[in-house]
Design a protein around this motif. Structure first.
Motif, short mmCIF file in Angstrom:
data_model
loop_
_atom_site.label_atom_id
_atom_site.label_comp_id
_atom_site.label_asym_id
_atom_site.label_seq_id
_atom_site.Cartn_x
_atom_site.Cartn_y
_atom_site.Cartn_z
N PHE A 96 0.84 -1.20 0.00
CA PHE A 96 0.00 0.00 0.00
C PHE A 96 0.88 1.25 0.00
N PRO A 104 -2.80 5.73 1.68
CA PRO A 104 -2.32 4.42 1.21
C PRO A 104 -3.22 3.92 0.09
N LEU A 106 -3.82 0.67 -2.71
CA LEU A 106 -3.51 -0.72 -3.05
C LEU A 106 -2.63 -0.77 -4.30
N LYS A 115 -8.87 -6.59 2.14
CA LYS A 115 -9.93 -5.92 2.89
C LYS A 115 -10.27 -6.69 4.16
N TYR A 127 -6.01 -11.09 2.12
CA TYR A 127 -5.21 -10.60 1.01
C TYR A 127 -5.35 -11.57 -0.16
N ASP A 193 -4.63 0.39 11.37
CA ASP A 193 -3.56 0.64 10.40
C ASP A 193 -2.99 -0.66 9.82
N TRP A 194 -3.84 -1.64 9.58
CA TRP A 194 -3.38 -2.93 9.05
C TRP A 194 -2.71 -2.78 7.68
N ARG A 195 -3.05 -1.73 6.94
CA ARG A 195 -2.43 -1.52 5.62
C ARG A 195 -0.94 -1.18 5.72
N SER A 196 -0.50 -0.78 6.90
CA SER A 196 0.92 -0.44 7.07
C SER A 196 1.80 -1.69 7.17
N TYR A 694 -0.43 6.79 8.54
CA TYR A 694 -0.87 6.02 9.70
C TYR A 694 -0.54 6.75 11.00
#
Length: 809
Positions: A96, A104, A106, A115, A127, A193-196, A694
């Motif tokens: 991201f 961020p 994708l 998601k 994922y 902040d799981w996308r980090s 984040y």
């Protein structure tokens, strides 16, 4: 030169250990400051000479300047630096990356989707990987890589030397999904902040064992998964060379090779002019030279009106010629040598200027901001009223204009600690502290006991600032947090009455002082002007220069003033990029002495019998219990830090107006962070923090309330101001677990308002980003928030292999 402070993510969870003794900080109850609609502040667009891929030629080599060779290729180690981030961005998966608005986004090269598919009883993220995504050895990217990285970074195995693990400790398990292309991550507690996470993603061959993680990835990356692969690193030549990845499944890289070359800030103008580099972060002086070079293109061979020799008038030139051809042989020889030296300098400068015509200056605002840090560990700034007074004395608009105005960039003060203009959730929260107001600043100082005649008063048996009042601070703060909105309003009214009374008391004290010492203060005004003029060389007082016959002054290295950082791992991790402020990288050095003028014994600069300089009280400086209100202002001394020093001088002048003195100490760039900022050996300092997508994760260690350790020291994480509150920590923790993005941003706005009110960190302006780029290069320059797309960078016209160094092309 790019001026970034501590890089986002360099140290997320690692804690700095510093000896710290301070009272309980009380923060006023904030009424009506916690929320509001998002502002539609627009960021400055990136400047990268965008071009469609079909218009960019295949092949050739581009050379990109970096501050130094990376200490490691492992971005999760403590000594990872800006070069690590830059180079691994072209080699490893970033799931991201940030887009041009600082959000961020994708990355379709690696993910089809990602998601949250479950929230109860546990948060679950699914994922779905790009089915073409493979490592450079041909193995598919999959769940085993995610599992190995999680185990290395979750903090349960001390054998892995890691400096970043925020978020990984919240993961409960990782498992394969419906097929090999699905990775299912279950969290033990919600994580917004799981996308980090998993960026960059390393192959399991590196993260699967401590030896490979700790040592194997420091000097090489045998397996990668980006548009480029690591071809070689040469310490002797100062280069890291990347080549096209033959297994890359995305858009083919336009360049054959991409070379990252270590070039110090002071050498970048020369490196650009001789063709050593094609892309380089530069300082305003180099940017001006490139602008002049392009302007002079149509000068038809006429002498340049800038550079060496341009200041020589016709009369001076005639006199020089006459001396060089005169009858006095000695004088003639000296004049001839000077003329020859000037001639060579003119020729060299003209040659450089001609080469610089091939470059353009790409400019935007860097995703980082400069702040004034106020160390609340001890001394006057341990009193929140003094910190707020310092903050209220600042004209932040003037400071922003000083740095950004001459560059043609929007000069607007930054209004948030946790987002930059243009990012979602940005809101100006500075109202929690208040606008610039000299009278209110003076009232706050008077309320804290600092008065015009205070320096002449004998010490009292009371603690400085509000120390005595802080005895019951913990109970008071807890009670304040429980107040209702109505009680908060009553507090606000009471505080307003108190402030009005303080203003009246302050005015009365000032009038009394004026009647008693009008003659002395007239002389002091001239002394203040002299002091401001000499500030660039450090504070100097006759008879106070530590020479024979004078008492030794307190030094920044004294036991009473300095607490040594131990261990220094966090300082080492962050120092490399923080020192980009100064444009020079170096090894750790000793604590530097103040940059004072040469001095001698008392009276050495004045005839015997000359009166001593007027005391601080006569100069209008505030005092208390026999001590003047003087703050140590630490600034880097390197050539790349001129803009920081200019801002520092303006801040000192602004504080002088409210009776606050500053002693500016200029220290070597290599010791600026480690020996002063991280160790707390300062009162005021200027340094930068990077932007982040984040804030709940990356902002918390910067503003976390220091925690006492069992040995009496204090764990400060990255909060080098040593100022924080339990409430701020609670807001960060709540936001980190809030999966509703709108609600999380609201919590961050509330936290930002509290940080403003604590007045430990005062954001000034977003940093300028100036990048010199070969005019024929496309899709590279001042990226702003966005991460580079390395595969799109290339020359608009075909370059022969290895020819970028030939500026005659």
């Amino acid at each position: 030169m790019s001026h970034v402070g501590v890089p986002r993510g360099t140290v997320r969870k690692r804690r700095s250990l510093a000896l710290l003794t301070t009272g309980v900080l009380t923060i006023p109850v904030l009424a009506g400051c916690s929320s509001g609609g998002e502002e539609t502040a627009r960021g400055v667009p990136q400047d990268i000479a965008p071009a469609a891929r079909e218009t960019v030629a295949d092949g050739s080599t581009a050379n990109w300047a970096v501050d130094a060779l990376p200490a490691t290729f492992n971005a999760f180690q403590a000594d990872a630096d800006s070069a690590t981030t830059r180079i691994t961005g072209a080699l490893l998966p970033t799931l991201f990356p940030m887009d041009r608005t600082g959000q961020p986004k994708l990355n379709p090269d690696y993910l089809e989707s990602a998601k949250v598919i479950e929230r109860e009883p546990r948060q679950v993220v699914l994922y779905k990987l790009n089915q073409q995504a493979v490592w450079s050895d041909g193995r598919e990217i999959g769940a085993p890589d995610f599992v190995a990285q999680w185990r290395a970074l979750r903090g349960k195995d001390s054998a892995f030397w890691t400096a970043r693990n925020s978020g990984y400790e919240r993961i409960e398990k990782i498992e394969r999904g419906a097929d090999d292309l699905q990775v299912r991550v279950t969290f033990s507690k919600p994580y917004a902040d799981w996308r980090s996470l998993f960026s960059p993603l390393y192959p399991k061959e590196i993260t699967g064992s401590p030896d490979a993680f700790n040592d194997g990835a420091r000097t090489t990356l045998k397996t990668t998964a980006g548009p480029f692969v690591l071809k070689s690193m040469s310490k002797s030549e100062g280069t890291v060379t990347l080549a096209r990845n033959p297994r890359w499944w995305g858009d083919k890289a336009k360049l054959d090779t991409l070379v990252f070359r270590a070039v110090a800030a002071k050498d970048r103008t020369q490196a650009l002019s001789d063709g050593t580099v094609d892309i380089a972060d530069i300082d305003p002086a180099t940017a001006d030279r490139i602008t002049l070079a392009r302007r002079d293109r149509g000068s038809n061979g006429q002498p340049l009106n800038h550079g060496p020799g341009s200041e020589i008038t016709p009369a001076q030139a005639l006199r020089s010629w006459a001396q060089a051809h005169g009858s006095d042989e000695d004088a003639a020889e000296i004049a001839q040598a000077a003329r020859e030296k000037n001639r060579k300098a003119v020729v060299a400068y003209a040659t450089e200027q001609k080469a610089l015509r091939d470059f353009a200056v790409r400019k935007s605002l860097e995703p980082a901001y400069t702040q004034l840090a106020l160390n609340g560990e001890s001394g006057p700034l341990a009193d929140d009223r003094v910190r707020r007074a310092v903050a209220r004395a600042l004209d932040r608009q003037e400071l922003a204009q000083t740095v950004l105005g001459p560059l043609g960039l929007p000069a607007k003060p930054l209004g948030s600690h946790l987002a930059l203009a243009g990012q979602p959730g940005y809101k100006d929260g500075s109202g929690a502290l208040g606008e610039q107001n000299t009278k209110e600043a003076q009232a706050l100082l008077a309320d804290a006991g600092w008065t015009r005649g205070g320096a002449a008063e004998p010490p009292k048996d009371t603690k400085a600032g509000s120390e005595a009042e802080k005895k019951g601070g913990k109970d008071d703060e807890a009670e304040a947090e429980k107040k209702t909105a109505g009680e908060a309003e009553e507090d606000k009214d009471a505080k307003s009455e108190k402030t009005e009374k303080s203003e009246k008391d302050g005015k009365k004290a000032e009038e009394d002082s004026t009647e008693d010492s009008a003659a002395e203060r007239k002389k002091a005004d001239q002394d203040s002007e002299d002091s401001a003029a000499s500030r660039d060389e450090g504070l100097y007082i006759v008879g106070d220069d530590n020479k024979p016959g004078a008492p030794a002054p307190a030094t920044v290295g004294s036991a009473s003033a300095v607490h040594v950082l131990a261990p220094a791992r966090t300082a080492a991790a962050q120092g490399t990029v923080l020192l980009r402020q100064a444009g020079v990288l170096g090894e750790g050095g000793a604590v530097a002495a103040t940059d004072k003028q040469p001095g001698g014994a008392a009276g050495a600069y004045a005839p015997v019998g000359t009166a001593a300089p007027a005391p601080a009280a006569a100069k209008g400086q505030l005092g208390k219990d026999g001590k003047t209100l003087t703050l140590r202002f630490v600034l880097p001394s390197g050539p790349g830090s001129q803009s920081l020093r200019s801002v520092g001088d303006k801040i000192a002048a602004m504080l002088e107006k409210i009776g606050v003195g500053t002693e500016i100490t200029k220290v070597p760039d290599e010791s600026y962070f480690k020996d002063h900022i991280a160790s707390g050996a300062y009162d005021l300092a200027l340094y930068s923090w990077p932007a982040t997508a984040y804030p709940a994760t990356d902002g918390r260690p910067i503003y976390a309330k220091p925690e006492p350790a069992t040995d009496g020291s204090l764990l400060v994480e990255q909060n080098y101001t040593r100022v924080g509150t339990d409430h701020i920590d609670q807001l960060f923790d709540k936001a980190a677990g809030e999966l509703d993005e709108k609600a999380a941003r609201e919590l961050m706005k509330q936290a930002d308002a509290r940080i403003w009110a604590a007045a430990g960190s005062i954001p000034l302006f977003q940093r300028p980003q100036l990048v010199a780029v070969d005019k024929k290069l496309a899709n590279v320059g001042a990226f702003g928030f966005a991460a580079p797309r390395y595969q799109d960078i290339g020359f608009k016209t075909r370059q022969a292999a290895g020819s970028p160094a030939d500026r005659k092309k």
